[in-house]
Design an enzyme around this catalytic site. Structure first.
Site, short mmCIF file in Angstrom:
data_model
loop_
_atom_site.label_atom_id
_atom_site.label_comp_id
_atom_site.label_asym_id
_atom_site.label_seq_id
_atom_site.Cartn_x
_atom_site.Cartn_y
_atom_site.Cartn_z
N GLY A 1 -88.32 -14.42 59.16
CA GLY A 1 -88.00 -15.35 58.07
C GLY A 1 -87.28 -16.60 58.55
NE ARG A 2 -90.50 -20.33 61.56
CZ ARG A 2 -91.44 -19.60 62.15
NH1 ARG A 2 -91.17 -18.38 62.60
NH2 ARG A 2 -92.67 -20.07 62.30
CG MET A 3 -83.26 -15.86 57.62
SD MET A 3 -82.25 -17.26 57.09
CE MET A 3 -80.72 -16.41 56.75
#
Ligand SMILES: Cc1cc2nc3c(=O)[nH]c(=O)nc-3n(C[C@H](O)[C@H](O)[C@H](O)COP(=O)(O)O)c2cc1C
Length: 218
Positions: free
Chosen positions: A196-198
């Site tokens: 999640g691009r986290m």
């Protein structure tokens, strides 16, 4: 292949990063130890040239430029690389030693970003490294006025042949214009891709004689 289909394939590129995570308890006491740990993992994973890094320098009017170089040494003082002092990067570092290094370790979904100051490497260290280089590379250091325009490939070949003849039957000394830098880091960021691009971003920042650690938003 037409441009449209290449751009279509570009648009379709989408990688989800889920190989691992990184948290403060995972970090070594200092960025050099942490870097060695990750470099060891890059070597174990069989990455191609894991010591290849992007070096960015600052030119006139604050304009940055980047190129690949090889990491050839590392200790608690910094990250060592070798090059031609007369090259574009050499001239830029002479005028402004602030620089950045980037290790793009894509297969591990990792990058390491380093910002610091480049110091000219001691001559003994340069000579010691030069002695370990293949003769061809030693001759190349003499033959190439790195970053200067050349008229043709033939001109380069002629310069190389001339140096081959000049040093025939003797050791090739280190050219005066060739040497190294040690990049003394101010910050070292360890980046691990997450779903999640986290992503995890943990940065060592110089704090007196020690290091402060900070997490940054992805
Ligand atoms: C994988 C890789 C490793 C390289 N390693 C070095 C290096 O260690 N030293 C060097 O001077 N150039 C190295 N080069 C060439 C540089 O990228 C660059 O072309 C050259 O140093 C001239 O850069 P400049 O004109 O900005 O000074 C390497 C290139 C690649 C692709």
């Amino acid at each position: 292949m037409d441009t449209g289909s290449i751009l279509g394939r570009l648009a379709a590129l989408r990688e989800e990063y889920a190989a691992g995570g990184l948290d403060v308890p995972d970090l070594a006491a200092d960025p050099y130890l942490m870097f060695q740990r990750w470099l060891g993992e890059a070597l174990d994973a069989g990455l191609h040239e894991p010591n290849a890094m992007v070096l960015s320098t600052v030119g006139i009017e604050g304009r940055p430029s980047s190129r690949m170089v090889l990491l050839k040494g590392l200790d608690e003082r910094g990250f060592v690389l070798f090059t031609n002092h007369g090259s574009r990067k050499g001239q830029e570092l002479a005028a402004d030693p602030h620089c950045a290094l980037l290790f793009p370790w894509h297969p591990l979904q990792r990058q390491v970003r380093i910002e610091g100051t480049a110091r000219v490497l001691e001559r003994e260290a340069v000579e010691a490294y030069h002695r370990t280089r293949p003769r061809g590379a030693q001759l190349g250091a003499w033959a190439s006025q790195q970053s200067q325009p050349v008229a043709s490939r033939d001109e380069l070949t002629a310069a190389y042949d001339e140096m081959t003849a000049r040093f025939e039957g003797q050791d090739v000394p280190v050219p005066d214009h060739w040497g190294g830098y040690r990049v003394e880091p101010e910050t070292v960021e360890f980046w691990q891709g997450r779903p999640g691009r986290m992503h995890d971003r943990l940065v060592y920042e110089r704090d007196g004689v020690g290091w402060r650690i900070q997490r940054l938003a992805p």
